[in-house]
Write a protein that holds these residues in place. Structure first.
Motif, PDB file in Angstrom:
ATOM      1  N   LEU A  82     -22.059 -44.769  67.142  1.00  0.00           N
ATOM      2  CA  LEU A  82     -22.973 -45.274  66.118  1.00  0.00           C
ATOM      3  C   LEU A  82     -24.277 -44.490  66.113  1.00  0.00           C
ATOM      4  CD1 LEU A  82     -22.334 -49.079  66.728  1.00  0.00           C
ATOM      5  CD2 LEU A  82     -21.661 -47.790  64.685  1.00  0.00           C
ATOM      6  N   SER A  83     -24.760 -44.106  67.294  1.00  0.00           N
ATOM      7  CA  SER A  83     -26.001 -43.321  67.361  1.00  0.00           C
ATOM      8  C   SER A  83     -25.791 -41.920  66.782  1.00  0.00           C
ATOM      9  CB  SER A  83     -26.511 -43.247  68.803  1.00  0.00           C
ATOM     10  OG  SER A  83     -25.667 -42.458  69.620  1.00  0.00           O
ATOM     11  N   PHE A  84     -24.590 -41.386  66.928  1.00  0.00           N
ATOM     12  CA  PHE A  84     -24.256 -40.091  66.324  1.00  0.00           C
ATOM     13  C   PHE A  84     -24.333 -40.184  64.808  1.00  0.00           C
ATOM     14  CE2 PHE A  84     -20.745 -37.755  64.273  1.00  0.00           C
ATOM     15  CZ  PHE A  84     -21.160 -36.450  64.500  1.00  0.00           C
ATOM     16  N   TRP A  85     -23.728 -41.225  64.244  1.00  0.00           N
ATOM     17  CA  TRP A  85     -23.782 -41.389  62.790  1.00  0.00           C
ATOM     18  C   TRP A  85     -25.214 -41.619  62.304  1.00  0.00           C
ATOM     19  CZ3 TRP A  85     -19.037 -44.807  63.771  1.00  0.00           C
ATOM     20  CH2 TRP A  85     -17.874 -44.052  63.599  1.00  0.00           C
ATOM     21  N   MET A  86     -26.010 -42.343  63.086  1.00  0.00           N
ATOM     22  CA  MET A  86     -27.402 -42.546  62.699  1.00  0.00           C
ATOM     23  C   MET A  86     -28.161 -41.223  62.655  1.00  0.00           C
ATOM     24  SD  MET A  86     -28.233 -45.589  61.795  1.00  0.00           S
ATOM     25  CE  MET A  86     -29.981 -45.224  61.773  1.00  0.00           C
ATOM     26  N   THR A  87     -27.842 -40.318  63.584  1.00  0.00           N
ATOM     27  CA  THR A  87     -28.479 -39.003  63.579  1.00  0.00           C
ATOM     28  C   THR A  87     -28.222 -38.280  62.270  1.00  0.00           C
ATOM     29  OG1 THR A  87     -28.276 -38.809  65.986  1.00  0.00           O
ATOM     30  CG2 THR A  87     -28.525 -36.756  64.741  1.00  0.00           C
ATOM     31  N   LEU A  88     -26.959 -38.276  61.840  1.00  0.00           N
ATOM     32  CA  LEU A  88     -26.603 -37.595  60.592  1.00  0.00           C
ATOM     33  C   LEU A  88     -27.184 -38.320  59.382  1.00  0.00           C
ATOM     34  CD1 LEU A  88     -22.884 -36.607  61.260  1.00  0.00           C
ATOM     35  CD2 LEU A  88     -24.958 -35.311  61.729  1.00  0.00           C
ATOM     36  N   LYS A  89     -27.179 -39.635  59.428  1.00  0.00           N
ATOM     37  CA  LYS A  89     -27.676 -40.433  58.309  1.00  0.00           C
ATOM     38  C   LYS A  89     -29.158 -40.164  58.057  1.00  0.00           C
ATOM     39  CE  LYS A  89     -26.165 -44.552  58.549  1.00  0.00           C
ATOM     40  NZ  LYS A  89     -25.976 -45.971  58.899  1.00  0.00           N
ATOM     41  N   CYS A  90     -29.954 -40.195  59.112  1.00  0.00           N
ATOM     42  CA  CYS A  90     -31.393 -39.966  58.961  1.00  0.00           C
ATOM     43  C   CYS A  90     -31.666 -38.548  58.473  1.00  0.00           C
ATOM     44  CB  CYS A  90     -32.116 -40.226  60.280  1.00  0.00           C
ATOM     45  SG  CYS A  90     -32.140 -41.966  60.766  1.00  0.00           S
ATOM     46  N   ALA A  91     -30.897 -37.578  58.968  1.00  0.00           N
ATOM     47  CA  ALA A  91     -31.069 -36.199  58.522  1.00  0.00           C
ATOM     48  C   ALA A  91     -30.690 -36.046  57.052  1.00  0.00           C
ATOM     49  CB  ALA A  91     -30.230 -35.261  59.385  1.00  0.00           C
ATOM     50  N   LEU A  92     -29.585 -36.659  56.647  1.00  0.00           N
ATOM     51  CA  LEU A  92     -29.133 -36.565  55.261  1.00  0.00           C
ATOM     52  C   LEU A  92     -30.151 -37.155  54.298  1.00  0.00           C
ATOM     53  CD1 LEU A  92     -26.908 -35.913  53.185  1.00  0.00           C
ATOM     54  CD2 LEU A  92     -25.933 -38.169  53.666  1.00  0.00           C
ATOM     55  N   LEU A  93     -30.770 -38.264  54.688  1.00  0.00           N
ATOM     56  CA  LEU A  93     -31.741 -38.932  53.805  1.00  0.00           C
ATOM     57  C   LEU A  93     -33.143 -38.355  53.940  1.00  0.00           C
ATOM     58  CD1 LEU A  93     -31.209 -41.352  51.813  1.00  0.00           C
ATOM     59  CD2 LEU A  93     -29.341 -40.802  53.391  1.00  0.00           C
ATOM     60  N   ASP A  94     -33.267 -37.294  54.720  1.00  0.00           N
ATOM     61  CA  ASP A  94     -34.559 -36.618  54.885  1.00  0.00           C
ATOM     62  C   ASP A  94     -35.622 -37.564  55.447  1.00  0.00           C
ATOM     63  OD1 ASP A  94     -36.093 -34.349  54.829  1.00  0.00           O
ATOM     64  OD2 ASP A  94     -36.815 -34.658  52.790  1.00  0.00           O
ATOM     65  N   LEU A  95     -35.225 -38.351  56.441  1.00  0.00           N
ATOM     66  CA  LEU A  95     -36.140 -39.278  57.104  1.00  0.00           C
ATOM     67  C   LEU A  95     -36.672 -38.639  58.387  1.00  0.00           C
ATOM     68  CD1 LEU A  95     -34.025 -42.564  56.770  1.00  0.00           C
ATOM     69  CD2 LEU A  95     -35.824 -41.736  55.241  1.00  0.00           C
ATOM     70  N   ARG A 399     -17.299 -36.625  52.892  1.00  0.00           N
ATOM     71  CA  ARG A 399     -17.768 -36.723  54.271  1.00  0.00           C
ATOM     72  C   ARG A 399     -18.190 -35.350  54.803  1.00  0.00           C
ATOM     73  NH1 ARG A 399     -16.939 -40.920  57.374  1.00  0.00           N
ATOM     74  NH2 ARG A 399     -14.951 -41.504  56.413  1.00  0.00           N
ATOM     75  N   GLU A 400     -17.374 -34.349  54.534  1.00  0.00           N
ATOM     76  CA  GLU A 400     -17.716 -33.010  55.010  1.00  0.00           C
ATOM     77  C   GLU A 400     -18.984 -32.494  54.343  1.00  0.00           C
ATOM     78  OE1 GLU A 400     -15.630 -28.609  55.662  1.00  0.00           O
ATOM     79  OE2 GLU A 400     -14.410 -30.388  55.248  1.00  0.00           O
ATOM     80  N   ALA A 401     -19.144 -32.790  53.054  1.00  0.00           N
ATOM     81  CA  ALA A 401     -20.354 -32.379  52.346  1.00  0.00           C
ATOM     82  C   ALA A 401     -21.589 -33.047  52.944  1.00  0.00           C
ATOM     83  CB  ALA A 401     -20.236 -32.724  50.865  1.00  0.00           C
ATOM     84  N   ALA A 402     -21.490 -34.348  53.225  1.00  0.00           N
ATOM     85  CA  ALA A 402     -22.623 -35.083  53.790  1.00  0.00           C
ATOM     86  C   ALA A 402     -22.961 -34.580  55.184  1.00  0.00           C
ATOM     87  CB  ALA A 402     -22.307 -36.578  53.821  1.00  0.00           C
ATOM     88  N   TYR A 403     -21.934 -34.383  56.026  1.00  0.00           N
ATOM     89  CA  TYR A 403     -22.167 -33.876  57.376  1.00  0.00           C
ATOM     90  C   TYR A 403     -22.827 -32.500  57.329  1.00  0.00           C
ATOM     91  CZ  TYR A 403     -19.361 -37.482  59.804  1.00  0.00           C
ATOM     92  OH  TYR A 403     -18.891 -38.660  60.334  1.00  0.00           O
ATOM     93  N   SER A 404     -22.371 -31.655  56.425  1.00  0.00           N
ATOM     94  CA  SER A 404     -22.922 -30.303  56.321  1.00  0.00           C
ATOM     95  C   SER A 404     -24.409 -30.342  55.989  1.00  0.00           C
ATOM     96  CB  SER A 404     -22.183 -29.499  55.252  1.00  0.00           C
ATOM     97  OG  SER A 404     -20.831 -29.300  55.591  1.00  0.00           O
ATOM     98  N   LEU A 405     -24.780 -31.133  55.018  1.00  0.00           N
ATOM     99  CA  LEU A 405     -26.188 -31.222  54.625  1.00  0.00           C
ATOM    100  C   LEU A 405     -27.044 -31.753  55.762  1.00  0.00           C
ATOM    101  CD1 LEU A 405     -25.593 -32.627  51.037  1.00  0.00           C
ATOM    102  CD2 LEU A 405     -26.685 -30.434  51.559  1.00  0.00           C
ATOM    103  N   ALA A 406     -26.523 -32.746  56.486  1.00  0.00           N
ATOM    104  CA  ALA A 406     -27.278 -33.324  57.594  1.00  0.00           C
ATOM    105  C   ALA A 406     -27.442 -32.313  58.733  1.00  0.00           C
ATOM    106  CB  ALA A 406     -26.575 -34.583  58.106  1.00  0.00           C
ATOM    107  N   VAL A 407     -26.356 -31.646  59.109  1.00  0.00           N
ATOM    108  CA  VAL A 407     -26.408 -30.677  60.201  1.00  0.00           C
ATOM    109  C   VAL A 407     -27.329 -29.514  59.845  1.00  0.00           C
ATOM    110  CG1 VAL A 407     -25.036 -28.945  61.434  1.00  0.00           C
ATOM    111  CG2 VAL A 407     -24.185 -31.281  61.204  1.00  0.00           C
ATOM    112  N   GLU A 408     -27.295 -29.080  58.607  1.00  0.00           N
ATOM    113  CA  GLU A 408     -28.151 -27.970  58.198  1.00  0.00           C
ATOM    114  C   GLU A 408     -29.632 -28.338  58.298  1.00  0.00           C
ATOM    115  OE1 GLU A 408     -26.730 -26.951  54.328  1.00  0.00           O
ATOM    116  OE2 GLU A 408     -24.773 -26.299  55.110  1.00  0.00           O
ATOM    117  N   ARG A 409     -29.967 -29.594  58.000  1.00  0.00           N
ATOM    118  CA  ARG A 409     -31.372 -29.985  58.134  1.00  0.00           C
ATOM    119  C   ARG A 409     -31.801 -29.979  59.602  1.00  0.00           C
ATOM    120  NH1 ARG A 409     -34.687 -35.296  58.083  1.00  0.00           N
ATOM    121  NH2 ARG A 409     -36.755 -34.393  57.880  1.00  0.00           N
ATOM    122  N   ILE A 410     -30.950 -30.505  60.462  1.00  0.00           N
ATOM    123  CA  ILE A 410     -31.268 -30.489  61.895  1.00  0.00           C
ATOM    124  C   ILE A 410     -31.363 -29.043  62.384  1.00  0.00           C
ATOM    125  CG2 ILE A 410     -30.407 -31.110  64.190  1.00  0.00           C
ATOM    126  CD1 ILE A 410     -29.080 -33.561  62.835  1.00  0.00           C
TER     127      ILE A 410
END
Length: 425
Positions: A82-95, A399-410
């Motif tokens: 769950l903490s892993f998904w939160m990491t991607l979620k916050c990155a995707l939403l630019d938080l 899902r892959e699109a969302a993960y990609s955007l989140a990982v790229e921000r990090i």
């Protein structure tokens, strides 16, 4: 969940996005994981002990952010995932947050309200050194709610010996909570769904929806979707499921469940969606098999697995819960041309409005519900648009699109501090 493993999808994302080895290393394992035991003196004088966890997966973008759940199935692997998904979620939403999560392995519905309060305060005392407005900000999750978050915020302020409203989000409004927080996850999910069907050239009144899970996220989503013109044909909670092909008005059902808590001064509902007359009661598992346009999964992880994925008929699956579709089932659905909108996008409304609450608690400001909802819509539309555009550009699932955007921000944040390419010259 057994031992947490990084999804295989992330390797494809790393390769496609060409991120540095530094980013891969940081996202392979959590930076901090704490396992504690919470002693609880029961009302009859006996002493019980409950295992509990707080995991901070990544804090590259800011302090940890993530809920605390009370559930018998909570374990370290689940909290880590769950903490892993939160990491991607916050990155995707630019938080400006990293990802974290917590939980206690307990059935809170078997406890009295006073016992739940003592347990909540005991949890804060046990993890106090890891949390705080600038370290890690807990929020509600499964079986936690504003009242429990209020107890936690109060306990943290006692330990800190100062008023610290920004240490927790999802608090009661009277204790510094944010207007529109309780509807935020459901409202954010509806915004994403509306953006998707608009891109498909469809109208709400042409769409039928079945909703698994009728708690805060699923219940609010169902009510808001009904009000927006969608036809809700089935809903379920932990006790029962109901169906009506002509459409269900979820508003009075949800209001009845909420009134039971508020008027009865209870923490949890004892009633079910089947307590009101007028709809056909069906087996809970049968809701997943219905021939509807949208299946909204708002209950728990692994609601759809390889064991039942063959029963899924809905062409569009919307994840309001975290991880309701297993990795194997996800691959099967993708091969069968189902569209799955992932939780890191769909259910991000909750953490987004938690961000607004955190901002208000730190500054002493107040935004009315209309302002919060307008800001939420703007951010959710932006994130959904970016995900949908990436899907089209690279011909990949959502899902892959969302993960990609989140990982790229990090990865950009990692690079800005200097990665191997910098230090190796």
């Amino acid at each position: 969940m057994s031992d947490f493993e990084i999804p295989a999808l992330l390797d494809r994302v790393f390769d496609r996005s060409e991120v540095s080895g530094d980013t891969r290393a940081l996202l392979t394992t959590p930076i901090r994981a704490l396992r504690v035991t919470i002693p609880l003196r029961r009302d009859d004088g006996t002493l019980d002990a409950y295992p509990a966890w707080r995991v901070q997966y990544d804090t590259t973008l800011g302090p940890g952010k993530g809920g605390v759940r009370f559930h018998p199935a909570v374990c370290g692997a689940e909290v880590t995932g769950l903490s892993f998904w939160m990491t991607l979620k916050c990155a995707l939403l630019d938080l400006p947050f990293g990802g974290a999560k917590g939980g206690i392995q307990v059935d809170p519905k078997a406890l009295s309200p006073l016992e739940v309060e003592r347990l909540a305060r005991g949890y804060v005392a046990a993890v106090a050194d890891l949390i705080g407005p600038d370290r890690d900000i807990p929020a509600p999750d499964v079986n936690t709610n504003p009242r429990i978050m209020g107890w936690m915020a109060d306990e943290y302020s006692k330990i800190a010996r100062s008023h610290q409203p920004a240490a927790m989000t999802g608090k009661p409004y009277e204790l510094g909570g944010c207007e529109a927080r309780m509807t935020a996850t459901g409202r954010g999910a509806l915004i994403v769904l509306q953006e998707w069907i608009a891109r498909q050239g469809k109208r709400p009144e042409d769409i039928t929806i079945a909703v698994q899970g009728f708690g805060s996220a699923g219940g609010n989503f169902a009510c808001l979707a009904h009000e927006a013109g969608f036809r809700i044909v089935a809903v379920s909670d932990s006790k029962a499921a109901i169906r009506d092909p002509e459409g269900i008005d979820p508003v009075p059902i949800f209001a009845c469940k909420q009134a039971e808590k508020e008027e009865g001064d209870m923490l949890y509902c004892s009633s079910s969606v089947a307590d009101q007359d007028g709809q056909e009661e069906i087996a809970q598992d049968d809701l997943l098999k219905l021939d509807v346009d949208v299946l909204a999964l708002a209950a728990m992880e692994d609601a759809v697995t390889k064991a039942n994925v063959g029963d899924i008929k809905a062409p569009l699956i919307v994840e309001l819960a975290n991880g309701p579709v297993s990795a194997e089932a996800d691959e099967t659905l993708t091969r069968r041309d189902h569209t799955l909108l992932p939780g890191v996008l769909v259910n991000a409304g909750g953490v987004t409005v938690s961000y607004y609450e955190w901002m208000q608690s730190r500054s002493g400001a107040h935004w009315d519900a209309e302002t919060v909802e307008a800001r939420l819509k703007s951010r959710m539309v932006d994130a959904a648009t970016r995900v949908f555009e990436r899907m089209d550009e690279e011909d990949v699932p959502a899902r892959e699109a969302a993960y990609s955007l989140a990982v790229e921000r990090i990865a950009r944040a990692v690079k800005s501090r200097g990665d191997r390419s910098y230090f190796a010259g």
